[in-house]
Design a protein around this motif. Structure first.
Motif, PDB file in Angstrom:
ATOM      1  N   GLU B  73     -16.569   0.324 -13.154  1.00  0.00           N
ATOM      2  CA  GLU B  73     -17.745   0.032 -13.993  1.00  0.00           C
ATOM      3  C   GLU B  73     -19.039   0.500 -13.349  1.00  0.00           C
ATOM      4  N   ASN B  74     -19.054   0.518 -12.013  1.00  0.00           N
ATOM      5  CA  ASN B  74     -20.282   0.908 -11.305  1.00  0.00           C
ATOM      6  C   ASN B  74     -20.245   2.349 -10.787  1.00  0.00           C
ATOM      7  N   GLY B  75     -19.249   3.104 -11.229  1.00  0.00           N
ATOM      8  CA  GLY B  75     -19.152   4.512 -10.831  1.00  0.00           C
ATOM      9  C   GLY B  75     -18.910   4.714  -9.347  1.00  0.00           C
ATOM     10  N   LEU B  76     -18.209   3.755  -8.697  1.00  0.00           N
ATOM     11  CA  LEU B  76     -17.946   3.869  -7.257  1.00  0.00           C
ATOM     12  C   LEU B  76     -16.518   4.346  -7.005  1.00  0.00           C
ATOM     13  N   ASN B  77     -16.305   4.896  -5.835  1.00  0.00           N
ATOM     14  CA  ASN B  77     -14.962   5.300  -5.432  1.00  0.00           C
ATOM     15  C   ASN B  77     -14.149   4.034  -5.152  1.00  0.00           C
ATOM     16  N   PRO B  78     -13.042   3.818  -5.867  1.00  0.00           N
ATOM     17  CA  PRO B  78     -12.307   2.556  -5.695  1.00  0.00           C
ATOM     18  C   PRO B  78     -11.728   2.384  -4.288  1.00  0.00           C
ATOM     19  N   VAL B  79     -11.327   3.477  -3.680  1.00  0.00           N
ATOM     20  CA  VAL B  79     -10.754   3.368  -2.329  1.00  0.00           C
ATOM     21  C   VAL B  79     -11.810   2.828  -1.362  1.00  0.00           C
ATOM     22  N   LEU B  80     -13.002   3.433  -1.439  1.00  0.00           N
ATOM     23  CA  LEU B  80     -14.071   2.996  -0.528  1.00  0.00           C
ATOM     24  C   LEU B  80     -14.514   1.562  -0.838  1.00  0.00           C
ATOM     25  N   ALA B  81     -14.501   1.232  -2.133  1.00  0.00           N
ATOM     26  CA  ALA B  81     -14.892  -0.139  -2.521  1.00  0.00           C
ATOM     27  C   ALA B  81     -13.902  -1.156  -1.948  1.00  0.00           C
ATOM     28  N   ILE B  82     -12.619  -0.822  -1.995  1.00  0.00           N
ATOM     29  CA  ILE B  82     -11.603  -1.746  -1.463  1.00  0.00           C
ATOM     30  C   ILE B  82     -11.744  -1.867   0.054  1.00  0.00           C
ATOM     31  N   VAL B  83     -11.914  -0.734   0.714  1.00  0.00           N
ATOM     32  CA  VAL B  83     -12.038  -0.775   2.185  1.00  0.00           C
ATOM     33  C   VAL B  83     -13.276  -1.582   2.600  1.00  0.00           C
ATOM     34  N   GLU B  84     -14.314  -1.497   1.792  1.00  0.00           N
ATOM     35  CA  GLU B  84     -15.523  -2.257   2.120  1.00  0.00           C
ATOM     36  C   GLU B  84     -15.289  -3.768   1.968  1.00  0.00           C
ATOM     37  N   LYS B  85     -14.589  -4.137   0.874  1.00  0.00           N
ATOM     38  CA  LYS B  85     -14.363  -5.572   0.619  1.00  0.00           C
ATOM     39  C   LYS B  85     -13.225  -6.131   1.469  1.00  0.00           C
ATOM     40  N   LEU B  86     -12.242  -5.293   1.760  1.00  0.00           N
ATOM     41  CA  LEU B  86     -11.077  -5.748   2.528  1.00  0.00           C
ATOM     42  C   LEU B  86     -10.947  -4.852   3.763  1.00  0.00           C
ATOM     43  N   PRO B  87     -11.818  -5.067   4.739  1.00  0.00           N
ATOM     44  CA  PRO B  87     -11.911  -4.118   5.859  1.00  0.00           C
ATOM     45  C   PRO B  87     -10.680  -4.060   6.764  1.00  0.00           C
ATOM     46  N   HIS B  88      -9.739  -4.960   6.566  1.00  0.00           N
ATOM     47  CA  HIS B  88      -8.519  -4.872   7.393  1.00  0.00           C
ATOM     48  C   HIS B  88      -7.598  -3.755   6.906  1.00  0.00           C
ATOM     49  N   LEU B  89      -7.881  -3.227   5.720  1.00  0.00           N
ATOM     50  CA  LEU B  89      -7.030  -2.161   5.170  1.00  0.00           C
ATOM     51  C   LEU B  89      -7.612  -0.792   5.522  1.00  0.00           C
ATOM     52  N   LYS B  90      -6.726   0.112   5.989  1.00  0.00           N
ATOM     53  CA  LYS B  90      -7.158   1.488   6.280  1.00  0.00           C
ATOM     54  C   LYS B  90      -7.180   2.283   4.974  1.00  0.00           C
ATOM     55  N   GLN B  91      -8.013   3.320   4.975  1.00  0.00           N
ATOM     56  CA  GLN B  91      -8.175   4.132   3.762  1.00  0.00           C
ATOM     57  C   GLN B  91      -6.834   4.706   3.258  1.00  0.00           C
ATOM     58  N   GLU B  92      -6.006   5.177   4.187  1.00  0.00           N
ATOM     59  CA  GLU B  92      -4.714   5.784   3.787  1.00  0.00           C
ATOM     60  C   GLU B  92      -3.820   4.750   3.102  1.00  0.00           C
ATOM     61  N   ARG B  93      -3.863   3.550   3.610  1.00  0.00           N
ATOM     62  CA  ARG B  93      -3.033   2.480   3.029  1.00  0.00           C
ATOM     63  C   ARG B  93      -3.535   2.136   1.615  1.00  0.00           C
ATOM     64  N   VAL B  94      -4.823   2.113   1.442  1.00  0.00           N
ATOM     65  CA  VAL B  94      -5.381   1.806   0.115  1.00  0.00           C
ATOM     66  C   VAL B  94      -4.991   2.910  -0.876  1.00  0.00           C
ATOM     67  N   GLU B  95      -5.030   4.145  -0.431  1.00  0.00           N
ATOM     68  CA  GLU B  95      -4.629   5.257  -1.326  1.00  0.00           C
ATOM     69  C   GLU B  95      -3.180   5.083  -1.765  1.00  0.00           C
ATOM     70  N   GLU B  96      -2.330   4.677  -0.820  1.00  0.00           N
ATOM     71  CA  GLU B  96      -0.917   4.407  -1.142  1.00  0.00           C
ATOM     72  C   GLU B  96      -0.816   3.303  -2.204  1.00  0.00           C
ATOM     73  N   MET B  97      -1.605   2.258  -1.985  1.00  0.00           N
ATOM     74  CA  MET B  97      -1.580   1.116  -2.923  1.00  0.00           C
ATOM     75  C   MET B  97      -1.959   1.567  -4.328  1.00  0.00           C
ATOM     76  N   LEU B  98      -3.007   2.355  -4.424  1.00  0.00           N
ATOM     77  CA  LEU B  98      -3.476   2.774  -5.749  1.00  0.00           C
ATOM     78  C   LEU B  98      -2.438   3.637  -6.448  1.00  0.00           C
ATOM     79  N   ASP B  99      -1.689   4.425  -5.672  1.00  0.00           N
ATOM     80  CA  ASP B  99      -0.647   5.270  -6.258  1.00  0.00           C
ATOM     81  C   ASP B  99       0.476   4.452  -6.897  1.00  0.00           C
ATOM     82  N   GLU B 100       0.707   3.283  -6.355  1.00  0.00           N
ATOM     83  CA  GLU B 100       1.860   2.503  -6.848  1.00  0.00           C
ATOM     84  C   GLU B 100       1.450   1.199  -7.539  1.00  0.00           C
ATOM     85  N   LEU B 101       0.207   1.141  -7.931  1.00  0.00           N
ATOM     86  CA  LEU B 101      -0.321  -0.103  -8.511  1.00  0.00           C
ATOM     87  C   LEU B 101       0.428  -0.535  -9.780  1.00  0.00           C
TER      88      LEU B 101
END
Lengths: 246, 120
Positions: B73-101
Protein backbone atom coordinates in the motif's frame (compact mmCIF):
# COMPACT_ATOMS: atom_id res chain seq x y z
CA UNK A 1 -17.34 -34.02 51.44
CA UNK A 2 -13.60 -34.41 51.03
CA UNK A 3 -12.22 -32.13 48.36
CA UNK A 4 -8.90 -32.67 46.62
CA UNK A 5 -6.67 -30.01 45.17
CA UNK A 6 -4.00 -30.59 42.55
CA UNK A 7 -2.27 -27.29 43.36
CA UNK A 8 -1.22 -25.30 46.41
CA UNK A 9 -0.89 -21.53 45.97
CA UNK A 10 -4.01 -19.41 45.53
CA UNK A 11 -3.75 -15.79 44.46
CA UNK A 12 -6.75 -13.83 45.72
CA UNK A 13 -7.12 -10.41 44.16
CA UNK A 14 -9.06 -7.85 46.14
CA UNK A 15 -7.62 -9.67 49.13
CA UNK A 16 -8.88 -7.26 51.79
CA UNK A 17 -12.58 -7.58 50.93
CA UNK A 18 -14.92 -9.53 53.16
CA UNK A 19 -15.29 -12.42 50.73
CA UNK A 20 -11.52 -12.84 50.44
CA UNK A 21 -11.16 -12.78 54.20
CA UNK A 22 -13.87 -15.42 54.55
CA UNK A 23 -12.27 -17.52 51.81
CA UNK A 24 -8.66 -17.50 53.05
CA UNK A 25 -9.23 -19.53 56.27
CA UNK A 26 -11.22 -22.12 54.32
CA UNK A 27 -8.36 -22.51 51.87
CA UNK A 28 -5.83 -22.76 54.69
CA UNK A 29 -7.90 -25.49 56.32
CA UNK A 30 -7.70 -27.38 53.01
CA UNK A 31 -3.89 -27.05 53.26
CA UNK A 32 -3.78 -24.49 50.45
CA UNK A 33 -1.67 -21.35 50.62
CA UNK A 34 -3.58 -18.12 49.93
CA UNK A 35 -1.74 -15.04 48.70
CA UNK A 36 -3.99 -12.04 49.23
CA UNK A 37 -3.42 -8.86 47.28
CA UNK A 38 -3.73 -5.38 48.71
CA UNK A 39 -3.61 -1.92 47.12
CA UNK A 40 -2.57 0.10 50.12
CA UNK A 41 -1.37 -0.19 53.70
CA UNK A 42 -4.94 -0.03 55.02
CA UNK A 43 -5.84 -3.13 53.02
CA UNK A 44 -2.69 -4.94 54.09
CA UNK A 45 -3.40 -4.14 57.74
CA UNK A 46 -6.98 -5.37 57.43
CA UNK A 47 -5.80 -8.70 56.01
CA UNK A 48 -3.19 -9.14 58.72
CA UNK A 49 -5.66 -8.35 61.51
CA UNK A 50 -8.31 -10.65 60.10
CA UNK A 51 -5.90 -13.56 59.57
CA UNK A 52 -3.81 -13.01 62.69
CA UNK A 53 -4.42 -16.59 63.82
CA UNK A 54 -2.94 -18.02 60.63
CA UNK A 55 0.60 -16.59 60.59
CA UNK A 56 2.87 -18.41 58.17
CA UNK A 57 -0.07 -20.07 56.45
CA UNK A 58 -0.77 -17.24 54.01
CA UNK A 59 0.96 -14.26 52.45
CA UNK A 60 0.13 -10.85 51.06
CA UNK A 61 1.33 -9.04 47.97
CA UNK A 62 0.83 -5.67 46.35
CA UNK A 63 -1.45 -5.44 43.31
CA UNK A 64 -3.08 -2.33 41.93
CA UNK A 65 -4.89 -2.40 38.58
CA UNK A 66 -4.00 1.28 38.34
CA UNK A 67 -0.31 0.28 38.20
CA UNK A 68 -0.22 -2.61 35.71
CA UNK A 69 3.55 -2.22 35.28
CA UNK A 70 4.00 -3.55 38.83
CA UNK A 71 1.95 -6.70 38.34
CA UNK A 72 5.03 -8.89 38.31
CA UNK A 73 5.21 -8.38 42.09
CA UNK A 74 2.53 -11.02 42.57
CA UNK A 75 5.25 -13.59 41.86
CA UNK A 76 7.64 -12.11 44.43
CA UNK A 77 6.45 -14.34 47.29
CA UNK A 78 5.62 -17.57 45.47
CA UNK A 79 6.74 -18.16 41.90
CA UNK A 80 4.05 -20.76 41.26
CA UNK A 81 0.45 -19.64 41.25
CA UNK A 82 -1.84 -22.63 40.84
CA UNK A 83 -5.16 -20.93 41.45
CA UNK A 84 -6.53 -17.45 41.18
CA UNK A 85 -9.74 -16.09 42.65
CA UNK A 86 -10.31 -12.67 41.14
CA UNK A 87 -12.35 -10.49 43.47
CA UNK A 88 -10.85 -7.12 42.59
CA UNK A 89 -13.28 -4.54 41.24
CA UNK A 90 -13.35 -0.79 41.25
CA UNK A 91 -16.38 1.12 42.43
CA UNK A 92 -17.89 3.73 40.12
CA UNK A 93 -21.63 4.00 40.04
CA UNK A 94 -23.11 6.59 37.70
CA UNK A 95 -25.36 6.92 34.71
CA UNK A 96 -23.23 6.28 31.63
CA UNK A 97 -24.19 9.68 30.26
CA UNK A 98 -23.17 11.34 33.52
CA UNK A 99 -19.77 9.70 33.84
CA UNK A 100 -16.70 11.87 34.06
CA UNK A 101 -14.78 11.16 30.82
CA UNK A 102 -11.41 10.72 32.54
CA UNK A 103 -12.80 8.59 35.34
CA UNK A 104 -14.66 6.47 32.81
CA UNK A 105 -11.48 5.83 30.82
CA UNK A 106 -9.49 5.07 33.94
CA UNK A 107 -12.18 2.75 35.28
CA UNK A 108 -12.33 0.72 32.09
CA UNK A 109 -8.54 0.64 31.78
CA UNK A 110 -8.20 -0.71 35.30
CA UNK A 111 -11.09 -3.15 35.35
CA UNK A 112 -10.76 -4.52 31.83
CA UNK A 113 -7.33 -3.88 30.30
CA UNK A 114 -5.32 -4.28 33.50
CA UNK A 115 -7.29 -7.36 34.45
CA UNK A 116 -6.58 -8.85 31.03
CA UNK A 117 -2.88 -8.20 31.65
CA UNK A 118 -3.11 -9.99 34.98
CA UNK A 119 -4.91 -12.98 33.47
CA UNK A 120 -2.30 -13.12 30.71
CA UNK A 121 0.53 -13.07 33.22
CA UNK A 122 -0.95 -15.67 35.55
CA UNK A 123 -2.07 -18.00 32.77
CA UNK A 124 1.41 -17.94 31.21
CA UNK A 125 2.90 -19.06 34.50
CA UNK A 126 0.26 -21.79 34.73
CA UNK A 127 0.98 -23.09 31.22
CA UNK A 128 4.50 -23.98 32.27
CA UNK A 129 3.12 -26.16 35.07
CA UNK A 130 0.32 -27.49 32.89
CA UNK A 131 -2.18 -26.80 35.61
CA UNK A 132 -4.20 -23.84 36.75
CA UNK A 133 -7.65 -22.88 37.86
CA UNK A 134 -9.10 -19.38 37.82
CA UNK A 135 -12.39 -18.09 39.12
CA UNK A 136 -13.59 -14.63 38.29
CA UNK A 137 -16.16 -13.34 40.74
CA UNK A 138 -18.44 -11.43 38.44
CA UNK A 139 -21.92 -10.26 39.37
CA UNK A 140 -25.51 -10.93 38.46
CA UNK A 141 -25.43 -7.29 37.38
CA UNK A 142 -23.36 -8.36 34.35
CA UNK A 143 -26.57 -9.81 32.92
CA UNK A 144 -29.17 -7.56 34.53
CA UNK A 145 -27.65 -4.26 35.59
CA UNK A 146 -29.47 -1.58 37.51
CA UNK A 147 -29.47 2.05 36.47
CA UNK A 148 -26.07 3.51 37.28
CA UNK A 149 -24.32 0.17 36.90
CA UNK A 150 -23.47 0.47 33.21
CA UNK A 151 -19.72 0.74 33.61
CA UNK A 152 -19.58 -1.81 36.40
CA UNK A 153 -21.70 -4.32 34.49
CA UNK A 154 -19.95 -3.86 31.17
CA UNK A 155 -16.52 -4.25 32.75
CA UNK A 156 -17.73 -7.46 34.42
CA UNK A 157 -19.02 -8.73 31.05
CA UNK A 158 -15.73 -7.94 29.38
CA UNK A 159 -13.80 -9.71 32.11
CA UNK A 160 -16.06 -12.75 31.82
CA UNK A 161 -15.14 -12.86 28.14
CA UNK A 162 -11.44 -12.84 28.95
CA UNK A 163 -11.78 -15.68 31.44
CA UNK A 164 -14.06 -17.65 29.14
CA UNK A 165 -11.49 -17.60 26.37
CA UNK A 166 -8.64 -18.62 28.63
CA UNK A 167 -10.73 -21.64 29.61
CA UNK A 168 -11.37 -22.34 25.95
CA UNK A 169 -7.81 -21.83 24.78
CA UNK A 170 -5.77 -23.38 27.57
CA UNK A 171 -7.90 -26.24 28.89
CA UNK A 172 -5.75 -28.59 26.80
CA UNK A 173 -2.88 -27.56 29.09
CA UNK A 174 -4.84 -28.09 32.27
CA UNK A 175 -5.93 -24.50 32.79
CA UNK A 176 -9.60 -23.95 33.39
CA UNK A 177 -11.74 -21.00 34.38
CA UNK A 178 -15.21 -20.05 35.43
CA UNK A 179 -17.00 -16.83 36.18
CA UNK A 180 -19.36 -16.82 39.08
CA UNK A 181 -22.20 -14.30 39.15
CA UNK A 182 -23.41 -13.85 42.70
CA UNK A 183 -26.59 -11.93 43.34
CA UNK A 184 -26.91 -9.80 46.46
CA UNK A 185 -24.03 -10.61 48.78
CA UNK A 186 -24.15 -9.34 52.34
CA UNK A 187 -20.62 -8.01 52.20
CA UNK A 188 -18.94 -4.65 51.75
CA UNK A 189 -20.83 -2.28 49.46
CA UNK A 190 -23.53 -4.93 48.93
CA UNK A 191 -24.22 -5.09 52.65
CA UNK A 192 -24.99 -1.37 52.88
CA UNK A 193 -27.28 -1.58 49.85
CA UNK A 194 -29.10 -4.59 51.31
CA UNK A 195 -29.62 -2.85 54.63
CA UNK A 196 -31.23 0.12 52.89
CA UNK A 197 -33.49 -1.91 50.60
CA UNK A 198 -34.00 -5.23 52.36
CA UNK A 199 -37.79 -5.83 51.91
CA UNK A 200 -37.85 -4.75 48.26
CA UNK A 201 -34.82 -6.85 47.40
CA UNK A 202 -36.14 -9.95 49.14
CA UNK A 203 -39.29 -9.78 47.00
CA UNK A 204 -37.09 -10.18 43.91
CA UNK A 205 -35.38 -13.34 45.13
CA UNK A 206 -37.46 -16.51 44.88
CA UNK A 207 -35.04 -18.21 47.27
CA UNK A 208 -35.89 -15.54 49.82
CA UNK A 209 -32.41 -14.88 51.15
CA UNK A 210 -29.22 -13.02 50.46
CA UNK A 211 -25.86 -14.67 49.97
CA UNK A 212 -23.52 -14.59 52.94
CA UNK A 213 -19.76 -14.21 52.65
CA UNK A 214 -19.39 -17.68 54.18
CA UNK A 215 -21.68 -19.30 51.61
CA UNK A 216 -19.93 -17.64 48.73
CA UNK A 217 -16.52 -18.59 50.13
CA UNK A 218 -17.53 -22.26 50.45
CA UNK A 219 -18.83 -22.21 46.89
CA UNK A 220 -15.52 -20.83 45.68
CA UNK A 221 -13.62 -23.57 47.48
CA UNK A 222 -15.75 -26.20 45.77
CA UNK A 223 -15.22 -24.68 42.33
CA UNK A 224 -11.47 -24.48 42.92
CA UNK A 225 -11.31 -28.14 43.87
CA UNK A 226 -10.58 -31.01 41.50
CA UNK A 227 -14.27 -31.89 41.71
CA UNK A 228 -15.28 -28.51 40.30
CA UNK A 229 -12.83 -28.49 37.40
CA UNK A 230 -15.31 -29.88 34.86
CA UNK A 231 -17.00 -26.47 35.03
CA UNK A 232 -14.93 -24.61 32.49
CA UNK A 233 -15.37 -21.47 30.43
CA UNK A 234 -18.86 -20.82 31.72
CA UNK A 235 -20.69 -18.17 33.70
CA UNK A 236 -22.60 -19.55 36.66
CA UNK A 237 -25.27 -17.53 38.39
CA UNK A 238 -25.75 -17.81 42.13
CA UNK A 239 -28.64 -15.53 43.00
CA UNK A 240 -31.37 -17.59 44.63
CA UNK A 241 -33.29 -17.57 41.35
CA UNK A 242 -33.51 -13.80 41.05
CA UNK A 243 -32.59 -13.77 37.36
CA UNK A 244 -34.43 -16.91 36.24
CA UNK A 245 -37.80 -15.29 35.61
CA UNK A 246 -39.57 -11.97 35.19
CA UNK B 1 25.18 -27.39 22.89
CA UNK B 2 24.37 -25.11 19.92
CA UNK B 3 21.33 -22.83 19.84
CA UNK B 4 19.74 -25.15 17.28
CA UNK B 5 20.23 -28.16 19.55
CA UNK B 6 18.70 -26.33 22.51
CA UNK B 7 15.75 -25.14 20.43
CA UNK B 8 15.29 -28.62 18.99
CA UNK B 9 15.19 -30.07 22.49
CA UNK B 10 12.39 -27.69 23.46
CA UNK B 11 10.44 -28.35 20.27
CA UNK B 12 10.81 -32.12 20.61
CA UNK B 13 9.48 -32.02 24.16
CA UNK B 14 6.51 -29.77 23.45
CA UNK B 15 5.55 -31.10 20.02
CA UNK B 16 6.16 -34.72 20.96
CA UNK B 17 8.66 -35.47 18.19
CA UNK B 18 11.98 -37.30 18.35
CA UNK B 19 14.87 -34.85 18.24
CA UNK B 20 16.22 -36.63 15.18
CA UNK B 21 13.03 -35.78 13.28
CA UNK B 22 13.55 -32.04 13.68
CA UNK B 23 15.82 -30.17 11.27
CA UNK B 24 16.64 -26.49 10.75
CA UNK B 25 14.45 -26.53 7.63
CA UNK B 26 11.47 -28.24 9.27
CA UNK B 27 8.29 -26.17 9.03
CA UNK B 28 6.76 -25.66 12.46
CA UNK B 29 3.11 -25.72 11.46
CA UNK B 30 3.19 -27.68 8.23
CA UNK B 31 5.52 -30.49 9.30
CA UNK B 32 5.83 -30.39 13.08
CA UNK B 33 2.07 -29.74 13.43
CA UNK B 34 2.54 -26.94 15.95
CA UNK B 35 -0.70 -25.26 17.05
CA UNK B 36 -1.17 -21.90 18.76
CA UNK B 37 -1.08 -23.42 22.23
CA UNK B 38 2.16 -25.25 21.39
CA UNK B 39 3.71 -22.02 20.17
CA UNK B 40 2.74 -20.34 23.44
CA UNK B 41 4.60 -23.06 25.32
CA UNK B 42 7.58 -22.82 22.99
CA UNK B 43 7.80 -19.07 23.60
CA UNK B 44 7.62 -19.55 27.36
CA UNK B 45 10.32 -22.22 27.35
CA UNK B 46 12.60 -20.17 25.12
CA UNK B 47 12.16 -17.17 27.44
CA UNK B 48 13.17 -19.28 30.40
CA UNK B 49 15.98 -21.28 28.85
CA UNK B 50 17.69 -18.39 27.06
CA UNK B 51 16.65 -15.67 29.54
CA UNK B 52 15.23 -13.50 26.79
CA UNK B 53 11.95 -11.67 26.44
CA UNK B 54 10.27 -13.42 23.53
CA UNK B 55 7.67 -11.42 21.60
CA UNK B 56 5.29 -14.07 20.27
CA UNK B 57 4.20 -11.95 17.29
CA UNK B 58 7.79 -11.49 16.13
CA UNK B 59 9.22 -14.94 16.67
CA UNK B 60 6.24 -16.67 15.04
CA UNK B 61 6.02 -14.15 12.16
CA UNK B 62 2.39 -13.40 12.97
CA UNK B 63 2.47 -10.01 11.26
CA UNK B 64 4.27 -11.15 8.13
CA UNK B 65 1.27 -10.82 5.84
CA UNK B 66 0.21 -7.46 7.27
CA UNK B 67 3.76 -6.12 6.82
CA UNK B 68 3.65 -7.23 3.17
CA UNK B 69 0.23 -5.63 2.68
CA UNK B 70 1.35 -2.36 4.30
CA UNK B 71 4.49 -2.32 2.17
CA UNK B 72 2.38 -2.82 -0.98
CA UNK B 73 0.00 0.00 0.00
CA UNK B 74 2.91 2.34 0.67
CA UNK B 75 4.91 1.42 -2.43
CA UNK B 76 7.74 -0.14 -0.38
CA UNK B 77 9.87 -3.17 -1.13
CA UNK B 78 8.27 -5.96 0.93
CA UNK B 79 11.56 -7.75 1.56
CA UNK B 80 13.15 -4.63 3.02
CA UNK B 81 10.00 -3.85 5.00
CA UNK B 82 10.05 -7.32 6.58
CA UNK B 83 13.76 -7.14 7.39
CA UNK B 84 13.20 -3.77 9.02
CA UNK B 85 10.31 -5.01 11.18
CA UNK B 86 11.77 -8.46 11.87
CA UNK B 87 15.51 -7.81 11.99
CA UNK B 88 16.37 -11.37 13.01
CA UNK B 89 15.55 -12.47 9.46
CA UNK B 90 18.20 -12.20 6.73
CA UNK B 91 17.20 -10.80 3.35
CA UNK B 92 17.81 -14.13 1.55
CA UNK B 93 15.55 -15.95 3.98
CA UNK B 94 12.77 -13.41 3.51
CA UNK B 95 13.01 -13.80 -0.27
CA UNK B 96 12.61 -17.56 0.20
CA UNK B 97 9.57 -16.97 2.39
CA UNK B 98 7.89 -14.72 -0.16
CA UNK B 99 8.43 -17.33 -2.88
CA UNK B 100 6.53 -19.95 -0.94
CA UNK B 101 3.98 -17.81 0.85
CA UNK B 102 1.06 -19.41 -0.98
CA UNK B 103 2.04 -22.91 0.12
CA UNK B 104 1.16 -22.34 3.80
CA UNK B 105 2.81 -21.03 6.97
CA UNK B 106 6.48 -20.40 6.20
CA UNK B 107 7.93 -20.48 9.72
CA UNK B 108 10.88 -22.87 10.00
CA UNK B 109 12.92 -24.07 12.94
CA UNK B 110 15.86 -22.02 11.73
CA UNK B 111 13.76 -18.84 11.97
CA UNK B 112 13.26 -19.58 15.67
CA UNK B 113 17.01 -20.15 16.02
CA UNK B 114 17.72 -16.85 14.24
CA UNK B 115 15.36 -15.02 16.59
CA UNK B 116 16.99 -16.48 19.69
CA UNK B 117 20.50 -15.77 18.43
CA UNK B 118 19.50 -12.22 17.51
CA UNK B 119 18.31 -11.56 21.08
CA UNK B 120 21.12 -13.36 22.91
Amino acid sequence: MNLNFAGKNVLITGGSCGIALALAPLLISEDLFPILTFRNSKGEKKIKESLSGWKGRYDTTFLDFGLPGKMGEIFSKRTDINYMVDLAQGDYETLVASANPDTLSQYMAENIAARAQLVRLVSRSMVRKRFGRMIFVSSVAAGMPGKGQGLYASSKLAAEGIYRNVGLELAARGITTISLRPGYVASGRGDKFIEKNRPALLKKIPGGCFISEATLAKTLVFFLSDTGIAFNGVNLTMDGGMSCGK
Amino acid sequence: MSTFEKVREILAEILDFDKEEIFPDSYLMRELTAESIDLLEVALELSLKFEIEVQDDDIFLRKLRSIILDAGENGLNPVLAIVEKLPHLKQERVEEMLDELNEGPVLKVRDIVSYVEYLC
